[in-house]
Design an enzyme around this catalytic site. Structure first.
Site, mmCIF file in Angstrom:
data_model
loop_
_atom_site.group_PDB
_atom_site.id
_atom_site.type_symbol
_atom_site.label_atom_id
_atom_site.label_comp_id
_atom_site.label_asym_id
_atom_site.label_seq_id
_atom_site.Cartn_x
_atom_site.Cartn_y
_atom_site.Cartn_z
ATOM 1 C CE LYS A 186 -4.725 -11.894 -6.772
ATOM 2 N NZ LYS A 186 -3.586 -12.505 -6.071
ATOM 3 C CE1 TYR B 251 -2.955 -13.163 -10.468
ATOM 4 C CE2 TYR B 251 -1.900 -15.166 -11.262
ATOM 5 C CZ TYR B 251 -1.820 -13.915 -10.659
ATOM 6 O OH TYR B 251 -0.608 -13.419 -10.270
ATOM 7 C CG ASP C 90 5.506 -15.978 -1.067
ATOM 8 O OD1 ASP C 90 4.914 -14.904 -0.833
ATOM 9 O OD2 ASP C 90 5.453 -16.554 -2.163
ATOM 10 C CG HIS D 16 1.132 -13.258 -2.911
ATOM 11 N ND1 HIS D 16 1.557 -13.847 -4.078
ATOM 12 C CD2 HIS D 16 2.141 -13.447 -2.024
ATOM 13 C CE1 HIS D 16 2.759 -14.365 -3.913
ATOM 14 N NE2 HIS D 16 3.134 -14.148 -2.670
#
Length: 189
Positions: A73, A133, A176, A64
């Site tokens: 991130k 995250y 996905d 992603h």
């Protein structure tokens, strides 16, 4: 320094290992301190959002990224273990399409810095894992993109053997499973 910082094969992607204080009672460590993060990495970033996910073994989330308003991130695992992945999606980069993977777990307490311009994914290795995250920008559904986890052009060596996968394939979200290959995906300049 509260972190040991190790560059990866993609120099912008960093492994951070915190200094952990432990004894018979348990342990303590600072998982994030802006001043110390900047001193250890040379990066002065502002995190605006924290995310927390739980996944069962064999779940693969990613690859992603946000094509507009890309996110940096800082990722870590607080329960279980994952194999975490960053892919350079900057067409102008000499490392375009290269990836690096590292195991993150509650035991090793490692964190991974995935900078803007990189795709991110993880595969759950343990029976379950909780993944945290911090992001440098907010999530915008309209800007989210994915690249196929199994694109032959990327040749990612996912550690699937030994996982309980009935059909030998990871468990994927619909987006996905339908993600385009790198050659067909919108990427960064």
């Amino acid at each position: 320094m509260p972190y040991t910082v190790t560059p990866t094969a993609l120099p912008e992607v960093l492994i951070l290992e915190p200094r952990v204080f432990g004894d018979a009672r348990g342990f303590f460590f600072e998982s994030y301190n802006r001043r110390d993060f900047a001193a250890a990495t040379g990066l002065d970033v502002e995190f605006v959002q924290d995310n927390h996910s739980r996944s069962v073994q064999g779940v693969l989330r990613g690859i992603h990224y946000q094509i507009v308003r890309p996110q940096g991130k800082l990722v870590r695992v607080v329960s279980g273990a994952v194999w975490d992945l960053a892919v350079d999606l900057r067409r102008s980069s000499p490392r375009f399409g290269r990836w690096v993977g590292v195991e993150l777990s509650a035991d090793n307490k490692r964190q991974l810095w995935v900078p803007p311009g990189f795709g991110h994914a993880f595969l759950t290795l343990s029976a379950s894992a909780e993944f945290l995250y911090k992001t440098t920008d907010y999530w915008y559904a309209e800007h989210e993109r994915s690249v196929a986890w199994n694109d032959p052009a990327l040749a990612i060596a996912w550690p699937l053997s030994g996982l309980d996968l009935p059909d030998g394939q990871p468990k994927l979200a619909g987006k996905d499973a339908a993600a385009p290959r790198l050659g067909d995906a919108a990427v960064f300049d």
